[in-house]
Design an enzyme around this catalytic site. Structure first.
Site, PDB file in Angstrom:
ATOM      1  N   GLU A 175       0.862  -1.184   0.000  1.00  0.00           N
ATOM      2  CA  GLU A 175       0.000   0.000   0.000  1.00  0.00           C
ATOM      3  C   GLU A 175       0.897   1.232   0.000  1.00  0.00           C
ATOM      4  O   GLU A 175       1.693   1.423   0.922  1.00  0.00           O
ATOM      5  CB  GLU A 175      -0.937   0.036   1.206  1.00  0.00           C
ATOM      6  CG  GLU A 175      -1.888   1.229   1.131  1.00  0.00           C
ATOM      7  CD  GLU A 175      -2.808   1.391   2.332  1.00  0.00           C
ATOM      8  OE1 GLU A 175      -3.710   2.244   2.265  1.00  0.00           O
ATOM      9  OE2 GLU A 175      -2.615   0.680   3.345  1.00  0.00           O
ATOM     10  N   GLU A 216       4.885   4.976   3.557  1.00  0.00           N
ATOM     11  CA  GLU A 216       4.388   6.296   3.947  1.00  0.00           C
ATOM     12  C   GLU A 216       5.562   7.258   4.053  1.00  0.00           C
ATOM     13  O   GLU A 216       6.588   6.931   4.653  1.00  0.00           O
ATOM     14  CB  GLU A 216       3.649   6.190   5.285  1.00  0.00           C
ATOM     15  CG  GLU A 216       3.126   7.481   5.840  1.00  0.00           C
ATOM     16  CD  GLU A 216       2.186   8.206   4.892  1.00  0.00           C
ATOM     17  OE1 GLU A 216       2.472   9.387   4.593  1.00  0.00           O
ATOM     18  OE2 GLU A 216       1.198   7.604   4.436  1.00  0.00           O
ATOM     19  N   ASP A 233      -2.853  11.913  -2.661  1.00  0.00           N
ATOM     20  CA  ASP A 233      -2.883  13.367  -2.853  1.00  0.00           C
ATOM     21  C   ASP A 233      -3.165  13.664  -4.329  1.00  0.00           C
ATOM     22  O   ASP A 233      -2.432  13.204  -5.207  1.00  0.00           O
ATOM     23  CB  ASP A 233      -1.531  13.949  -2.453  1.00  0.00           C
ATOM     24  CG  ASP A 233      -1.518  15.470  -2.390  1.00  0.00           C
ATOM     25  OD1 ASP A 233      -2.344  16.108  -3.077  1.00  0.00           O
ATOM     26  OD2 ASP A 233      -0.667  16.018  -1.661  1.00  0.00           O
TER      27      ASP A 233
END
Length: 220
Positions: free
Chosen positions: A42, A67, A122
């Site tokens: 992910e 992340e 985003d």
């Protein structure tokens, strides 16, 4: 709004290095997870709800949450550890990676993953930032490289502009085949039956926002 770095971030991450991927060369996932199970990635895993739910549901699959924010990485890892503890399970199939998507090719070998998830990335709305969008053609080429042949990429967004941009980028390549495409996930029973919502997704759905989803297959 960008989340400020929490004072406890570094200490927490330093205390839980077993669950963090560090590298000075490309990573052998079998060595990281101590098994040869398929691995899913992910990109932009946020606070970890989606990743943790999948990992608990599928113990025979490995999951990596990538992340760019160290604080959000720490928040996600903390959530994962808590949820596994609450379910009386040892967390063996999740690792976190605090890096940017631009670094993927220096970290992972070709054919590393069976599935990639892009959830509510985003949208980078300014036209001059289009190459930063995670479904820009340059990124799609990277994903194709690190995915196995016939592996899948799942993309969800509430942003109609990013959804349309993604479809336009897919027209520019022959590396992908669109398997599923919906303008309204919550009115698509076939896609919804196995859906795992993210934190943002639940919030947006409750606000009556449409959730778009595209599933594509890697043709190499």
């Amino acid at each position: 709004m960008r989340l400020r770095k929490k004072a406890w971030t570094n200490e927490f991450l330093n205390q839980h290095t077993y669950y963090l991927i560090k590298y000075d060369k490309k990573i052998n996932l079998n060595e990281i997870f101590l098994n040869n199970n398929p691995t899913c990635l992910e990109i932009g895993c946020g606070k970890g709800q989606f990743l943790t739910t999948l990992a608990l549901k599928n113990p025979n699959l490995n999951y990596i949450g990538m992340e760019k924010s160290s604080t959000i990485t720490a928040i996600g890892l903390k959530k994962s550890l808590k949820e596994f503890q609450n379910n009386s399970k040892k967390m063996t199939n999740i690792k976190y990676l605090n890096k940017y998507a631009e670094n993927l090719l220096e970290i992972f070998y070709t054919d590393s993953f069976s599935r990639i998830y892009l959830n509510f990335s985003d949208p980078w709305p300014k036209a001059r930032h289009y190459k930063k969008r995670l479904t820009y053609l340059g990124f799609l080429d990277i994903y194709s490289d690190i995915l196995i042949k016939n592996g899948f990429l799942e993309f969800k967004t509430d942003n109609d502009s990013l959804y349309n941009f993604t479809l336009e980028q897919l027209k520019l390549t022959n590396k992908w085949e669109i398997i599923s495409n919906t303008l309204d996930l919550y009115n698509d029973q076939e896609l919804l039956k196995d859906n795992v919502p993210t934190e943002y997704e639940t919030k947006f759905h409750l606000a009556n926002k449409n959730i778009y989803k595209i599933v594509i297959k890697n043709l190499k």
